[in-house]
Design a protein around this motif. Structure first.
Motif, PDB file in Angstrom:
ATOM      1  N   LEU A   1      66.174 -29.826  50.001  1.00  0.00           N
ATOM      2  CA  LEU A   1      65.299 -29.389  48.669  1.00  0.00           C
ATOM      3  C   LEU A   1      66.004 -29.366  47.550  1.00  0.00           C
ATOM      4  O   LEU A   1      67.128 -29.180  47.466  1.00  0.00           O
ATOM      5  CB  LEU A   1      64.900 -27.904  48.955  1.00  0.00           C
ATOM      6  N   THR A   2      65.244 -29.791  46.177  1.00  0.00           N
ATOM      7  CA  THR A   2      65.989 -29.910  45.152  1.00  0.00           C
ATOM      8  C   THR A   2      65.177 -29.047  44.046  1.00  0.00           C
ATOM      9  O   THR A   2      63.909 -28.966  44.316  1.00  0.00           O
ATOM     10  CB  THR A   2      66.142 -31.271  44.442  1.00  0.00           C
TER      11      THR A   2
ATOM     12  N   VAL B   1      55.530 -21.930  50.587  1.00  0.00           N
ATOM     13  CA  VAL B   1      54.388 -21.468  51.336  1.00  0.00           C
ATOM     14  C   VAL B   1      54.633 -21.885  52.848  1.00  0.00           C
ATOM     15  O   VAL B   1      54.305 -22.741  53.198  1.00  0.00           O
ATOM     16  CB  VAL B   1      52.884 -21.767  50.809  1.00  0.00           C
ATOM     17  N   ALA B   2      54.712 -20.643  53.661  1.00  0.00           N
ATOM     18  CA  ALA B   2      54.764 -21.176  55.260  1.00  0.00           C
ATOM     19  C   ALA B   2      54.777 -20.105  55.981  1.00  0.00           C
ATOM     20  O   ALA B   2      54.909 -18.810  55.455  1.00  0.00           O
ATOM     21  CB  ALA B   2      56.236 -21.671  55.344  1.00  0.00           C
TER      22      ALA B   2
ATOM     23  N   ILE C   1      54.264 -27.281  45.424  1.00  0.00           N
ATOM     24  CA  ILE C   1      54.390 -26.629  46.826  1.00  0.00           C
ATOM     25  C   ILE C   1      54.991 -27.112  47.972  1.00  0.00           C
ATOM     26  O   ILE C   1      54.572 -28.396  48.212  1.00  0.00           O
ATOM     27  CB  ILE C   1      52.815 -26.305  47.110  1.00  0.00           C
ATOM     28  N   VAL C   2      55.776 -26.563  48.662  1.00  0.00           N
ATOM     29  CA  VAL C   2      56.518 -27.161  49.742  1.00  0.00           C
ATOM     30  C   VAL C   2      56.392 -26.068  50.841  1.00  0.00           C
ATOM     31  O   VAL C   2      56.059 -24.670  50.788  1.00  0.00           O
ATOM     32  CB  VAL C   2      57.859 -27.235  49.720  1.00  0.00           C
TER      33      VAL C   2
ATOM     34  N   VAL D   1      58.740 -30.031  53.752  1.00  0.00           N
ATOM     35  CA  VAL D   1      58.009 -30.949  53.540  1.00  0.00           C
ATOM     36  C   VAL D   1      57.026 -30.514  52.363  1.00  0.00           C
ATOM     37  O   VAL D   1      56.633 -29.333  52.136  1.00  0.00           O
ATOM     38  CB  VAL D   1      57.132 -31.161  54.839  1.00  0.00           C
ATOM     39  N   PRO D   2      56.462 -31.518  51.720  1.00  0.00           N
ATOM     40  CA  PRO D   2      55.744 -31.338  50.661  1.00  0.00           C
ATOM     41  C   PRO D   2      54.193 -31.014  50.917  1.00  0.00           C
ATOM     42  O   PRO D   2      53.884 -31.456  51.970  1.00  0.00           O
ATOM     43  CB  PRO D   2      55.864 -32.572  49.700  1.00  0.00           C
TER      44      PRO D   2
END
Length: 227
Positions: A30-31, A41-42, A215-216, A224-225
């Motif tokens: 992630l950057t 969001v998970a 959003i990832v 993941v995007p």
């Protein structure tokens, strides 16, 4: 100064118990760029809090590395990571975690003084931040005399007090009603963009997520995007 305040490279994290090892992150990348706001969001249990803890140098990765302003930081000593957190990273949580025995102003002054800022300079900065969040005249109020929205505004101001390069927020408006949540989040976005902070915001609120730059999510321990 590095244009990528935060970079996670192949980060792994496993938790150990009597039943063996439980892999949570399996090579997460992630950057975050300066001035960028990213929504995480998970579902619960997928490693969202673990990712935030690693990004905030609260935990060490079992593999990979966390880079802060281009420098490897995740595997440094506890003292070295604490020093980076104090000067470079701001945290906002769902519950404000303000110190109840201190005023709103004092809650913002204290982390600055811990970082070596003189008291008078810290007080000036605290009052500027409180004014920016619409809390002029509330400087002398303890948290118990503030509304939920006001408390969270103070918590955000505290997170920004030391002019961090990185802001990590875990459901920062999750404890507020819908109307207050929208207002506080709008103020958070404005402050982050105005200061050029790189922000990672964990949220279950799709409306808030859509307002951010991207959003990832987390799937099988990797970032993941979305969309």
């Amino acid at each position: 100064m590095n244009d990528l305040p935060l970079r996670l490279a192949g980060v792994e994290r496993r938790y150990r118990s009597g039943a063996g090892e439980l892999p949570v992150l399996r090579g997460a990348d992630l950057t975050l760029a300066a001035g960028e706001i990213v929504a995480l969001v998970a579902p619960s249990g997928t490693g969202k809090s673990t990712l935030l803890h690693l990004a905030g140098l609260l935990e060490r990765p079992d593999g990979g590395e966390v880079f802060v302003d281009g420098k490897a930081a995740g595997t440094l000593s506890d003292d070295a990571r604490t020093a980076i957190r104090r000067s470079t990273i701001g945290f906002v949580y769902q519950f404000h975690h303000l110190l109840p025995e201190f005023t709103a102003e004092e809650n913002i002054v204290l982390p600055q003084m811990a970082a070596g800022t003189p008291r008078h300079t810290a007080r000036t900065r605290a009052r500027e931040l409180l004014a920016a969040f619409g809390l002029s005249g509330r400087e002398g109020h303890p948290p118990g005399k503030l509304s939920g929205g006001e408390q969270q505004r103070v918590a955000i101001a505290r997170a920004l007090a030391n002019r961090p390069r990185i802001l990590l927020a875990d459901e920062p408006t999750g404890n507020l009603d819908v109307g207050t949540s929208a207002r506080v989040f709008g103020e958070l976005m404005e402050a982050v963009r105005g200061q050029g902070v790189a922000a990672l915001v964990a949220t279950h609120n799709p409306d808030l997520a859509q307002q951010m730059d991207r959003i990832v999510t987390l799937e099988a321990g990797v970032v993941v995007p979305v969309g």
